[in-house]
Design an enzyme around this catalytic site. Sequence first.
Site, short mmCIF file in Angstrom:
data_model
loop_
_atom_site.label_atom_id
_atom_site.label_comp_id
_atom_site.label_asym_id
_atom_site.label_seq_id
_atom_site.Cartn_x
_atom_site.Cartn_y
_atom_site.Cartn_z
N GLU A 15 -0.26 -5.81 5.59
CA GLU A 15 1.04 -5.87 4.91
C GLU A 15 1.93 -6.94 5.56
O GLU A 15 2.64 -7.68 4.89
CB GLU A 15 1.73 -4.50 4.98
CG GLU A 15 1.03 -3.46 4.12
CD GLU A 15 1.56 -2.05 4.30
OE1 GLU A 15 1.32 -1.22 3.41
OE2 GLU A 15 2.22 -1.76 5.32
N ASP A 39 6.21 -4.04 -1.89
CA ASP A 39 5.69 -3.02 -0.99
C ASP A 39 6.73 -1.94 -0.77
O ASP A 39 7.94 -2.16 -0.94
CB ASP A 39 5.29 -3.65 0.36
CG ASP A 39 4.30 -2.80 1.14
OD1 ASP A 39 3.98 -1.68 0.71
OD2 ASP A 39 3.83 -3.28 2.20
N ALA A 49 8.13 1.27 2.04
CA ALA A 49 8.44 1.32 3.47
C ALA A 49 8.66 2.78 3.85
O ALA A 49 8.85 3.64 2.98
CB ALA A 49 9.68 0.50 3.79
N THR A 61 0.86 -1.19 0.00
CA THR A 61 0.00 0.00 0.00
C THR A 61 0.89 1.24 0.00
O THR A 61 1.96 1.23 0.61
CB THR A 61 -0.88 0.00 1.26
OG1 THR A 61 -1.75 -1.14 1.20
CG2 THR A 61 -1.74 1.25 1.37
N GLY A 117 0.94 4.54 6.05
CA GLY A 117 -0.40 4.57 5.45
C GLY A 117 -1.42 3.79 6.25
O GLY A 117 -2.59 3.70 5.85
C1 5RP Z 1 1.64 1.78 4.23
C2 5RP Z 1 3.12 1.61 4.18
C3 5RP Z 1 3.83 2.22 3.03
O1 5RP Z 1 4.56 1.25 2.38
C4 5RP Z 1 4.76 3.29 3.52
O2 5RP Z 1 4.04 4.22 4.30
C5 5RP Z 1 5.46 4.01 2.36
O3 5RP Z 1 4.51 4.72 1.63
P1 5RP Z 1 4.88 5.56 0.34
O4 5RP Z 1 5.24 4.60 -0.73
O5 5RP Z 1 3.62 6.36 0.04
O6 5RP Z 1 6.03 6.49 0.70
O7 5RP Z 1 3.74 0.99 5.01
O8 5RP Z 1 1.10 1.21 5.40
#
Ligand code: 5RP
Length: 220
Positions: free
Chosen positions: A104, A82, A84, A29, A98
């Site tokens: 996840e 994913d 991070a 996400t 997020g």
């Molecule tokens: C969501 C997450 C996302 O992977 C993390 O917040 C990174 O988000 P982005 O790609 O928008 O920088 O852990 O729960």
Amino acid sequence: MSNDDMKKAVARAALEYLDEYDMLIGMGTGSTVNHFIDLLSTVKSRVDAVVSSSEATTAKLKAHGFHVKDLNQTGDILLYFDGADECDAHNRLIKGGGGALTREKVLAEAAEKFICLIDETKRVDILGGFPLPVEVIPMARSLVARKLVALGGQPVFRQGFVTDNGNEIIDVKNLTITDPISLEQQINAISGVVSNGLFARRGADITLIADSQGQVTTQK
Ligand code: 5RP
């Protein structure tokens, strides 16, 4: 190059890991993953189905016409992609900015290979600069917050946010995380905690890191 351009660069590099056709993959996400989904839609024949980590990701996948499957139908997943919020030299992560950390974590656990996509600003020597998200059941919020203070953190309730599982998030500031595996286990052992955003026991297998020139390096 902007942060968003770095996210696009790393998403593009991740496509190379789809080395078979008709694959079952897991999807995280966030904005980096959203770029990856956009790019993935150009090579859709490589993907049979996707297991999703959040309602937001499911909606985006479906909008692109991907077949989204429930983990209970599929068994283990070959690849999990994913982003991070932080990553150290051993591919141990903080995730959950997020708020999708629990699902996840389930998908990371179910995956043979977890490929993490970050830009260089997220690569740190010691985890903890980014507040650590902890998902809690609502009635245990205050109890868990007191226990987190005892562990040396400064808990901040994420106002107005409800997870896809109907729970709440506490973001814990001021943690210097020298032993991520131990802290992950300690926080998970607090009654009322659903999961926390330390992905240390099961970190990434490979982290792809985009720099400000758009170059992508691989950390194994
Ligand atoms: C969501 C997450 C996302 O992977 C993390 O917040 C990174 O988000 P982005 O790609 O928008 O920088 O852990 O729960």
